[in-house]
Design a protein around this motif. Structure first.
Motif, PDB file in Angstrom:
ATOM      1  N   ALA A 229       0.858  -1.191   0.000  1.00  0.00           N
ATOM      2  CA  ALA A 229       0.000   0.000   0.000  1.00  0.00           C
ATOM      3  C   ALA A 229       0.888   1.233   0.000  1.00  0.00           C
ATOM      4  O   ALA A 229       1.918   1.254   0.671  1.00  0.00           O
ATOM      5  CB  ALA A 229      -0.915   0.006   1.219  1.00  0.00           C
TER       6      ALA A 229
ATOM      7  N   ALA B 114      -1.929   6.580   6.299  1.00  0.00           N
ATOM      8  CA  ALA B 114      -1.410   5.211   6.435  1.00  0.00           C
ATOM      9  C   ALA B 114      -2.089   4.506   7.604  1.00  0.00           C
ATOM     10  O   ALA B 114      -2.267   3.287   7.587  1.00  0.00           O
ATOM     11  CB  ALA B 114       0.105   5.246   6.621  1.00  0.00           C
TER      12      ALA B 114
ATOM     13  N   VAL C 117      -5.087   2.704   6.463  1.00  0.00           N
ATOM     14  CA  VAL C 117      -4.736   1.461   5.759  1.00  0.00           C
ATOM     15  C   VAL C 117      -4.437   0.364   6.784  1.00  0.00           C
ATOM     16  O   VAL C 117      -4.910  -0.772   6.664  1.00  0.00           O
ATOM     17  CB  VAL C 117      -3.498   1.658   4.853  1.00  0.00           C
ATOM     18  CG1 VAL C 117      -3.166   0.356   4.125  1.00  0.00           C
ATOM     19  CG2 VAL C 117      -3.723   2.790   3.855  1.00  0.00           C
ATOM     20  N   GLU C 118      -3.691   0.747   7.813  1.00  0.00           N
ATOM     21  CA  GLU C 118      -3.311  -0.214   8.850  1.00  0.00           C
ATOM     22  C   GLU C 118      -4.563  -0.792   9.522  1.00  0.00           C
ATOM     23  O   GLU C 118      -4.637  -2.006   9.756  1.00  0.00           O
ATOM     24  CB  GLU C 118      -2.409   0.495   9.866  1.00  0.00           C
ATOM     25  CG  GLU C 118      -1.675  -0.455  10.777  1.00  0.00           C
ATOM     26  CD  GLU C 118      -0.849   0.280  11.822  1.00  0.00           C
ATOM     27  OE1 GLU C 118      -0.607   1.502  11.672  1.00  0.00           O
ATOM     28  OE2 GLU C 118      -0.468  -0.377  12.807  1.00  0.00           O
TER      29      GLU C 118
ATOM     30  N   ILE D 217       3.167  -1.400   4.093  1.00  0.00           N
ATOM     31  CA  ILE D 217       2.444  -0.133   3.967  1.00  0.00           C
ATOM     32  C   ILE D 217       3.496   0.976   3.970  1.00  0.00           C
ATOM     33  O   ILE D 217       4.295   1.065   4.910  1.00  0.00           O
ATOM     34  CB  ILE D 217       1.470   0.103   5.141  1.00  0.00           C
ATOM     35  CG1 ILE D 217       0.389  -0.986   5.190  1.00  0.00           C
ATOM     36  CG2 ILE D 217       0.832   1.504   5.038  1.00  0.00           C
ATOM     37  CD1 ILE D 217      -0.470  -0.967   6.461  1.00  0.00           C
TER      38      ILE D 217
END
Ligand code: AMP
Ligand code: MG
Length: 352
Positions: free
Chosen positions: A35, A160, A163-164, A174
């Motif tokens: 990502a 981020a 995303v995590e 990531i």
């Protein structure tokens, strides 16, 4: 797949992050998932020309397999390998808006597996401007499928951390490049029809495209609330961007909107529910109960777009039961904002 260790790597810029970006490229070339930030939202990258790698994206996101992926490139000449029949207008558009938040759809070549296009004979292509995105795409071989890096159905990730929340344990890496610039996904323009048709509104607006090439249509199924027609972008038919709370958009004269939201928030709070309110810098001081968040200022719609998904995620974390949001104008960038907000609300609009 669920117990993979996900490396989270902070990258300030392409120079200092050079080693990490090279490792990310190795993961992608080996068919893995990384990502990374783009100027629109964070993307979940895989080698677009490797059907097995693209397949992993669907598994990690829980994405329906008929929802095609956008292929990200960094050079105009890379279009040749993956697309056929590029109309002249496409070059004029690319000249002005690539790299940038615009995706164009063309006939695909055999180089692109059907696993990437959801079985379609067309392929969606974007050239992002974000420097980290560009470096990762190049390091990964130049053709990277990268849908938004969220679990399908959740708001797209603009940091981020988002995303995590969704993909930790499911992907190899990531790259944390900080918060994104724009905050809503790219405009999608279908170049296989005449005149070209906008399938999803974004930061490159209808007005901007028409100024360049003349008439541009809009897929009515994607724009009209409650339309029964089937959207031409397969992904637009799914409930998307949705918070866990019941979200309502309140529309009308601003004073009446504030009054109506205050009244509903008071009622729901009295019933014991957690209420969230999405206001603007101009109005937040006028709400009298509930968890009030300012999404940005009406003087600059870009500030609203960039905070939209993050606010929806915050209300999830706060476990809100009901969210009331003000409504926004639908011209320019407002078209993209209202398109996403209406989908998040399941088209639930209260007119006052
Ligand atoms: P995402 O990358 O998660 O923002 O989603 C990509 C969007 O592009 C989805 O709504 C897809 O349906 C749409 N899309 C991708 N490829 C095509 C295509 N070949 N034709 C029509 N829509 C597409
Ligand atoms: Mg998405």
């Amino acid at each position: 797949m669920n117990h993979m260790r996900t490396r989270i790597e902070r990258v300030e810029n392409v120079q200092s992050g050079n080693d990490i970006i090279r490792e990310a490229g190795d993961i992608l070339r080996n068919g893995g998932l990384v990502a990374f930030p783009t100027e629109t939202v964070y993307g979940l990258g895989a080698d677009a020309l490797n059907a097995g790698a693209a397949q992993k994206i669907y598994a990690a996101k829980g994405r329906p397999s008929d929802n095609p992926l956008i292929v990200h490139i960094t050079e105009l000449e890379d279009l040749k390998k993956i697309t056929a029949d590029i109309p002249r207008e496409a070059f004029a558009i690319a000249d002005k808006y690539w790299p940038g938040p615009l995706t164009m759809i063309f006939e695909k070549t055999d180089a692109v597996p059907y696993g990437t296009t959801g079985g379609l004979d067309t392929v969606a292509v974007r050239m992002p401007s974000d420097e980290i995105a560009r470096a990762v795409i190049k390091a990964g071989g130049g053709y990277i499928a990268a849908p938004s890096a969220n679990t399908s159905g959740r708001p797209s990730p603009t940091t981020a951390g988002h995303v995590e929340e969704d993909l930790s344990g499911k992907i190899e890496m990531i790259i944390d490049g900080g918060p994104v610039d724009i905050g809503v996904e790219s405009t999608i323009l279908d170049m296989t029809v005449t005149p070209p048709m906008i399938l999803r509104p974004g930061a490159v607006t209808k007005e901007m495209l028409e100024e360049l090439i003349g008439r541009v249509d809009e897929d009515q199924a994607a724009f009209e609330p409650g339309s029964k027609a089937r959207p031409k972008a397969p992904g637009m038919k799914y409930r998307h961007y949705a918070p866990q709370a019941e979200l309502s958009i309140v529309e009308g004269d601003m004073d009446q909107v504030v009054d109506a939201i205050n009244k509903m928030a008071l009622e729901k709070t009295a019933e014991g529910f957690k209420v969230g309110i999405i206001g603007t810098r101009e109005t937040v001081g006028r709400y009298t109960c509930g968890d009030v968040k300012s999404i940005g200022t009406r003087e600059d719609e870009a500030t609203i777009a960039v905070h939209l998904y993050g606010i929806l995620r915050e209300f999830d974390q706060d476990r809100a039961d009901y969210i009331y949001s003000e409504s926004f104008a639908t011209d320019g960038m407002g078209s993209a904002i209202m398109n996403r907000l209406l989908k998040a609300a399941g088209h639930h609009v209260i007119k006052v």
